[in-house]
Design an enzyme around this catalytic site. Structure first.
Site, mmCIF file in Angstrom:
data_model
loop_
_atom_site.group_PDB
_atom_site.id
_atom_site.type_symbol
_atom_site.label_atom_id
_atom_site.label_comp_id
_atom_site.label_asym_id
_atom_site.label_seq_id
_atom_site.Cartn_x
_atom_site.Cartn_y
_atom_site.Cartn_z
ATOM 1 N N THR A 184 20.932 20.379 51.859
ATOM 2 C CA THR A 184 20.508 21.680 52.396
ATOM 3 C C THR A 184 19.860 22.556 51.336
ATOM 4 O OG1 THR A 184 22.216 21.701 54.079
ATOM 5 C CG2 THR A 184 21.397 23.831 53.411
ATOM 6 N N ASP A 225 18.686 13.919 53.175
ATOM 7 C CA ASP A 225 19.881 14.520 53.745
ATOM 8 C C ASP A 225 21.015 13.577 53.348
ATOM 9 O OD1 ASP A 225 20.647 16.439 56.462
ATOM 10 O OD2 ASP A 225 22.065 14.909 55.816
ATOM 11 N N SER A 226 22.174 14.110 53.004
ATOM 12 C CA SER A 226 23.206 13.223 52.454
ATOM 13 C C SER A 226 23.792 12.259 53.471
ATOM 14 C CB SER A 226 24.296 14.021 51.746
ATOM 15 O OG SER A 226 25.127 14.665 52.663
ATOM 16 N N ASP A 231 27.457 17.063 53.093
ATOM 17 C CA ASP A 231 28.142 16.217 54.081
ATOM 18 C C ASP A 231 28.838 15.004 53.465
ATOM 19 O OD1 ASP A 231 27.337 17.980 56.001
ATOM 20 O OD2 ASP A 231 25.750 16.723 56.833
ATOM 21 N N THR A 234 47.713 8.664 54.091
ATOM 22 C CA THR A 234 48.177 9.577 55.138
ATOM 23 C C THR A 234 47.022 10.372 55.753
ATOM 24 O OG1 THR A 234 49.457 11.570 55.622
ATOM 25 C CG2 THR A 234 48.836 11.252 53.334
ATOM 26 N N GLN A 235 47.158 10.673 57.057
ATOM 27 C CA GLN A 235 46.155 11.514 57.724
ATOM 28 C C GLN A 235 46.279 12.976 57.297
ATOM 29 O OE1 GLN A 235 46.371 10.842 62.007
ATOM 30 N NE2 GLN A 235 46.309 8.632 61.692
HETATM 31 N N1 ASP Z 1 23.212 17.817 56.178
HETATM 32 C C1 ASP Z 1 23.219 18.401 54.865
HETATM 33 C C2 ASP Z 1 23.425 17.296 53.857
HETATM 34 O O1 ASP Z 1 24.514 16.840 53.673
HETATM 35 C C3 ASP Z 1 24.306 19.415 54.757
HETATM 36 C C4 ASP Z 1 24.383 20.141 53.429
HETATM 37 O O2 ASP Z 1 23.755 19.838 52.464
HETATM 38 O O3 ASP Z 1 25.153 21.139 53.380
HETATM 39 O O4 ASP Z 1 22.458 16.832 53.275
#
Ligand code: ASP
Length: 343
Positions: free
Chosen positions: A12, A56-57, A89, A276-277
């Site tokens: 982002t 984008d990640s 992400d 663990t969750q």
């Molecule tokens: N979708 C974006 C990413 O992970 C979200 C972010 O960077 O905050 O690239």
């Protein structure tokens, strides 16, 4: 003058809104630089290398982890520290992976990003990035890095990377480290906690590990989970390791079929680790009777590790030791670089 290499993978922080779809998409690095003249105005020399295209990640995968780690490795002697710009992400996965890939790290590798793009007025981009750069360059009186670890800096906290989880898709405080305290807090001053930092032998040379085996899976238990689902996953061809997400202190239903499926998988050589969750706290197999079957089946304790750290550690260990499942199991039960607390 200190020198920091800024590696931009996207996220982002580098994004703009697409005129056609209206969705956020990564722009190019020149666009990003234009918004960040401060990068070149301070008393730290910042050089930039960028993925092309920026990502984008959600599109970041183990090949990208190798590219990032290689960029650090190849320029290791030329810089005092490294900052990696990354989408939030999957940042905890990438940063955890690099913590295992870069053995004997003695310089800072700080991941950061932002929740709002750099060009947006209220963006958290500048504060996050400029503080991350300061942390990457920070040294003690002897000229040694103050935090020579892979870390994530976000909002006002510096966390050990392999302890983090993205916890919030909305607030600026996107990450937390539930089972380990922050390594530094940033306010008017940056307050470091050196007693919490993981230091390696300064004379040991940096070693890079780049082989990942992605034949792993996460199996999240839930009340009412059915045998065919568990069986289908555990009998996946080529499967090597499973992160078993259990209840509370590492508990599971006592159905006989679940025990049989897990035992059959372990007997076939699949390594299953109990995670663990719960975000906070640790697996304690044997505390409740409902975890005894897991122990009997040969499931290993993941203690208080995060899913992100456990998955990436597993993938790297299987990739680096393809013919030695026993070694992989042993190392999964051990703390390698501060990723888990073993009482
Ligand atoms: N979708 C974006 C990413 O992970 C979200 C972010 O960077 O905050 O690239």
């Amino acid at each position: 003058m200190s020198k920091v290499l800024l590696i931009s993978t996207g996220g982002t922080i580098t994004m703009v809104r697409s005129k056609t779809s209206g969705a956020l998409v990564p722009a190019d690095i020149e666009n990003f630089k234009a918004y960040m003249p401060e990068l070149f105005a301070g008393d730290i020399q910042v050089d930039i290398q960028a993925f092309s295209p920026l990502l984008d990640s959600s599109d970041v995968n183990p090949d990208c982890w190798v590219r990032m780690a290689r960029m650090v490795y190849d320029h290791y002697e030329d810089y005092d520290g490294f900052v990696i710009l990354h989408g939030t992400d999957t940042m905890s996965y990438s940063a955890s992976a690099l913590s295992f890939m870069l053995e004997n790290l003695s310089k800072p590798v700080v991941f950061t990003g932002s929740q709002l793009p750099v060009g947006v007025l209220r963006s958290d981009a500048k504060e996050n990035l400029l503080t991350a750069i300061e942390i990457a360059a920070a040294q003690d009186e002897e000229g040694n890095a103050i935090v020579p670890e892979v870390t994530i800096y976000f909002e006002d906290r510096l966390f050990r990377a392999n302890r983090t989880t993205k916890r919030n898709a909305e607030h600026f405080s996107a990450f937390n480290s539930y089972n380990y305290p922050a390594l530094a807090k940033a306010g008017v001053h940056i307050t470091y906690q050196p007693h919490l930092v993981h230091y390696t032998d300064l004379n040991a040379p940096l070693r890079l590990h780049t082989n990942f085996d992605c034949n792993v899976a996460v199996l999240k238990l839930f009340p009412g989970i059915q045998q065919p689902v568990v069986r289908a996953l555990l009998r996946t061809r080529g499967l090597k390791g499973v992160v078993l997400e259990t209840f509370g202190a590492g508990n599971a239903p006592t159905d006989k079929w679940l025990y049989r499926e897990l035992k059959a998988a372990v007997d076939k050589g699949i390594v299953i680790v109990n995670k663990t969750q719960c975000n906070t706290g640790s697996v304690e197999m044997g505390l409740y009777a409902v975890s005894l079957n897991l122990m009997k089946a040969g499931v290993i304790s993941g203690h208080d590790i995060t899913t992100e750290a456990l998955l990436t550690k597993m993938m790297l260990l299987f990739g680096e030791n393809p013919d030695d499942t026993e070694l992989v199991s042993t190392l999964l039960g051990k703390d390698i670089c501060g990723e888990m607390t073993i009482d």
